[in-house]
Write an enzyme that holds these catalytic residues in place. Sequence first.
Site, short mmCIF file in Angstrom:
data_model
loop_
_atom_site.label_atom_id
_atom_site.label_comp_id
_atom_site.label_asym_id
_atom_site.label_seq_id
_atom_site.Cartn_x
_atom_site.Cartn_y
_atom_site.Cartn_z
N GLU A 207 0.74 -1.11 0.07
CA GLU A 207 -0.03 0.13 -0.19
C GLU A 207 0.64 1.04 0.22
O GLU A 207 1.73 1.43 0.95
CB GLU A 207 -0.88 0.02 1.20
CG GLU A 207 -1.64 1.29 1.67
CD GLU A 207 -2.34 1.99 0.34
OE1 GLU A 207 -3.25 1.16 -0.24
OE2 GLU A 207 -2.16 2.87 0.25
N GLY B 150 -7.87 3.54 2.19
CA GLY B 150 -8.65 3.56 0.76
C GLY B 150 -9.54 4.55 0.48
O GLY B 150 -9.78 5.53 1.45
N LYS C 177 -21.03 10.54 3.10
CA LYS C 177 -22.36 10.42 3.59
C LYS C 177 -22.52 10.99 5.29
O LYS C 177 -23.46 11.23 5.59
CB LYS C 177 -22.70 8.83 3.76
CG LYS C 177 -23.21 8.40 2.42
CD LYS C 177 -22.36 8.43 1.33
CE LYS C 177 -22.52 9.07 0.13
NZ LYS C 177 -21.70 8.86 -0.98
N ALA D 290 4.19 0.42 -5.50
CA ALA D 290 4.80 -0.97 -6.30
C ALA D 290 4.79 -0.60 -7.69
O ALA D 290 3.69 0.27 -8.15
CB ALA D 290 3.85 -2.04 -6.03
N VAL E 258 -21.25 12.28 -7.21
CA VAL E 258 -20.44 13.25 -6.27
C VAL E 258 -20.85 14.65 -6.48
O VAL E 258 -20.97 15.42 -5.49
CB VAL E 258 -18.94 12.94 -6.57
CG1 VAL E 258 -18.02 13.93 -6.13
CG2 VAL E 258 -18.55 11.41 -6.42
N ALA F 99 -16.06 18.08 -10.34
CA ALA F 99 -16.41 16.98 -10.19
C ALA F 99 -17.04 16.20 -11.44
O ALA F 99 -18.00 15.78 -11.64
CB ALA F 99 -17.82 16.91 -9.11
N ARG G 82 -13.53 10.60 -12.40
CA ARG G 82 -12.13 10.07 -12.02
C ARG G 82 -11.69 9.18 -13.17
O ARG G 82 -12.31 8.63 -13.80
CB ARG G 82 -12.19 9.26 -10.56
CG ARG G 82 -12.82 10.08 -9.30
CD ARG G 82 -12.82 9.22 -8.21
NE ARG G 82 -11.62 8.83 -7.70
CZ ARG G 82 -10.84 9.70 -6.85
NH1 ARG G 82 -11.36 10.69 -6.44
NH2 ARG G 82 -9.63 9.04 -6.40
N HIS H 67 -48.04 -2.42 7.33
CA HIS H 67 -48.65 -1.28 7.33
C HIS H 67 -48.60 -0.12 8.48
O HIS H 67 -49.07 -0.80 9.34
CB HIS H 67 -50.26 -1.43 6.78
CG HIS H 67 -50.88 -0.11 6.61
ND1 HIS H 67 -50.60 0.88 5.47
CD2 HIS H 67 -51.85 0.73 7.36
CE1 HIS H 67 -51.62 1.99 5.63
NE2 HIS H 67 -52.19 1.59 6.71
C1 FAD Z 1 -16.57 11.64 -3.07
C2 FAD Z 1 -16.58 10.24 -3.44
C3 FAD Z 1 -18.12 9.62 -3.08
C4 FAD Z 1 -18.10 8.29 -3.03
N1 FAD Z 1 -19.31 7.77 -2.45
C5 FAD Z 1 -19.45 6.28 -2.75
C6 FAD Z 1 -20.54 5.63 -2.17
O1 FAD Z 1 -21.36 6.34 -1.50
N2 FAD Z 1 -20.87 4.45 -2.44
C7 FAD Z 1 -20.12 3.63 -3.30
O2 FAD Z 1 -20.36 2.36 -3.40
N3 FAD Z 1 -18.84 4.21 -3.69
C8 FAD Z 1 -18.74 5.52 -3.52
N4 FAD Z 1 -17.51 6.12 -4.37
C9 FAD Z 1 -16.51 5.09 -5.12
C10 FAD Z 1 -15.68 4.27 -4.14
O3 FAD Z 1 -15.02 4.92 -2.99
C11 FAD Z 1 -14.64 3.45 -4.93
O4 FAD Z 1 -15.45 3.01 -5.80
C12 FAD Z 1 -14.16 2.70 -3.89
O5 FAD Z 1 -13.35 3.06 -2.72
C13 FAD Z 1 -12.66 1.99 -4.88
O6 FAD Z 1 -12.00 1.13 -4.08
P1 FAD Z 1 -10.64 0.60 -4.74
O7 FAD Z 1 -10.07 -0.36 -3.70
O8 FAD Z 1 -10.66 0.18 -6.09
O9 FAD Z 1 -9.68 1.83 -4.63
P2 FAD Z 1 -9.02 2.76 -3.42
O10 FAD Z 1 -9.75 2.42 -2.21
O11 FAD Z 1 -8.75 4.08 -3.78
O12 FAD Z 1 -7.65 1.82 -3.08
C14 FAD Z 1 -6.58 1.98 -3.92
C15 FAD Z 1 -5.35 1.96 -3.17
O13 FAD Z 1 -4.23 1.50 -3.88
C16 FAD Z 1 -3.20 2.43 -3.21
N5 FAD Z 1 -2.15 2.66 -4.27
C17 FAD Z 1 -2.31 3.21 -5.54
N6 FAD Z 1 -1.22 3.10 -6.33
C18 FAD Z 1 -0.42 2.02 -5.97
C19 FAD Z 1 0.68 1.69 -6.00
N7 FAD Z 1 1.42 1.94 -7.13
N8 FAD Z 1 1.38 0.88 -4.97
C20 FAD Z 1 0.87 0.29 -3.92
N9 FAD Z 1 -0.37 1.06 -3.51
C21 FAD Z 1 -0.78 1.70 -4.36
C22 FAD Z 1 -3.77 3.72 -2.95
O14 FAD Z 1 -3.02 4.38 -2.06
C23 FAD Z 1 -5.30 3.24 -2.31
O15 FAD Z 1 -5.23 3.04 -1.01
C24 FAD Z 1 -17.26 7.41 -4.05
C25 FAD Z 1 -16.12 7.97 -4.42
C26 FAD Z 1 -15.98 9.35 -4.06
C27 FAD Z 1 -14.62 9.96 -4.93
#
Ligand code: FAD
Length: 484
Positions: free
Chosen positions: A35, A42, A53, A116, A203, A287, A290, A463
């Site tokens: 990480e 995350g 939220k 990584a 968002v 907004a 991403r 109800h």
């Molecule tokens: C404002 C906002 C509100 C949201 N609200 C919701 C919601 O209400 N409900 C919902 O379902 N989704 C919501 N989402 C989307 C949701 O947060 C994401 O879909 C989800 O968190 C993605 O998880 P992930 O594990 O793919 O990525 P992440 O949680 O981003 O994890 C990726 C991890 O990889 C690490 N990383 C990156 N590159 C490297 C590398 N080269 N080497 C090692 N580590 C690395 C990062 O540091 C990070 O910790 C929201 C997003 C945003 C921006």
Amino acid sequence: MKRFDYDMAVLGGGSAGYAAARTAAGTGLKTVVVEGGAKVGGLCILRGCMPTKALLYAAEVMHLASHPEPWGIRAGKVSFDFKKVMARKNALIKNFADYRVKQLHSKRFKFIRANARFSDSHTVELQYFCSSRSSGRESPPFNRSRLTSAATITAKNFVIATGSNVASPPLPALNETGYITSDDALALKRLPKSLIVLGGGAVACEFAQFFARFGVKVTLVQRSEHVLKEFDTDAAAEVEKIFRREGIKVFTGTRLVDAKRKGKLKTVSFAHEGKTVSISAEEILFALGRVPNTASLNLKKAGVKTENGRIVANELMQTTAPHIHAAGDCTGPHEIVHIAVQQGEIAAHNIANPIAPHRMDYRLLISVVFTEPQVAFVGLTEKAAQARGIPFLAASYPFNDHGKSLIMEAKDGFVKLLAAPKSGEILGGSCVGPVGGELLHEIVTAMAKRMTVRELAAMPHYHPTLAEIWTYPAEELAARFSAS
Ligand SMILES: Cc1cc2nc3c(=O)[nH]c(=O)nc-3n(C[C@H](O)[C@H](O)[C@H](O)COP(=O)(O)OP(=O)(O)OC[C@H]3O[C@@H](n4cnc5c(N)ncnc54)[C@H](O)[C@@H]3O)c2cc1C
């Protein structure tokens, strides 16, 4: 046989990465999570689902307290302390993040704090920051300037779960003008007096309503004809109606033309209905989405193909390099946290059990937008069914004609069901209404069990509850089947 340091290496310790590591470790695979973020937790915990939220719920309390008249209640002038609003959110997030840090430091798998990148298809280079090796715990501040290279680890299999980054603005002028992202909005120390929200997705809509309910003059500028473009037009139009009623200026069907800064104000110009409109505000919230965080991973060296930055993966979550899987926002196609978790679990399961693989199935795709009222769908919307040429019957029912919602003065919105014309199987459900995201889960359950509208209509509903509103469209559709 070639020996590797680990059976499985997970790159990224967010929702997808943690789910993959937990699942892999549970099957006995020797697993490592790498990480590289400045903070552990995350996106969902630190800057996504949970903080937004928490703030939106505060906005709901604020709104309800400010509008108690329908129930004969006088509250006087309701005020707020923004510092306390943010402090409550920060305390919650710290708890969630601390718990995730604890989970990642559990003894089930190795946890390494480093960035990584692949050097070949079984090896990643680790670029370390400073880490607390003695306690094995997070050691803030995590100083990015102390990046030191580089150890390597090898693994037989990988799960890439590196998430996403905020997209770059479509107009270079926006960079010069300056803007805030959702990350910045969550860390504000004070509210701007006025705000232009660029975008009309979940968002954008959630932040627009949050800021407006805390007294900020908000203008939302959306490129498509409606906000929330993946939802049906009736749902999006309902949200736009409510936003306008709450004082948010909504411009849809626009094209950004220019942005500039003059004194304390930032101005955005856009084409709208044949004219150029210019709006000024103290701040701009960018907004517009991403992008997958994959650029620095050296994926070519690993034989992993991307399309527009998104890692190409099949329904087994396997990339173009069969021993490398991907999960979460870095692969998509839906940037939603429970999907990231499911993809992580499936990737790890399939690495551990290649002869009995699990597959991703988006039949039960859920989307919830936490505006008030909430906007949610599961399965097919009318728009998606039409686009895919899937025949359906649809019936809706409004909350302004339903007992419990009338009691709650929650009269906006509706529920809608889609059913297959021959079998009556429920193909989709939508809800714009009070706790719509919660209500929707009745339809998620029904669809998971492939229930028909007749079966849903026959199910007992207490109800007066909000949930019994589903029986109306279910009965209407069921009657159409018995008539045919
Ligand atoms: C404002 C906002 C509100 C949201 N609200 C919701 C919601 O209400 N409900 C919902 O379902 N989704 C919501 N989402 C989307 C949701 O947060 C994401 O879909 C989800 O968190 C993605 O998880 P992930 O594990 O793919 O990525 P992440 O949680 O981003 O994890 C990726 C991890 O990889 C690490 N990383 C990156 N590159 C490297 C590398 N080269 N080497 C090692 N580590 C690395 C990062 O540091 C990070 O910790 C929201 C997003 C945003 C921006």
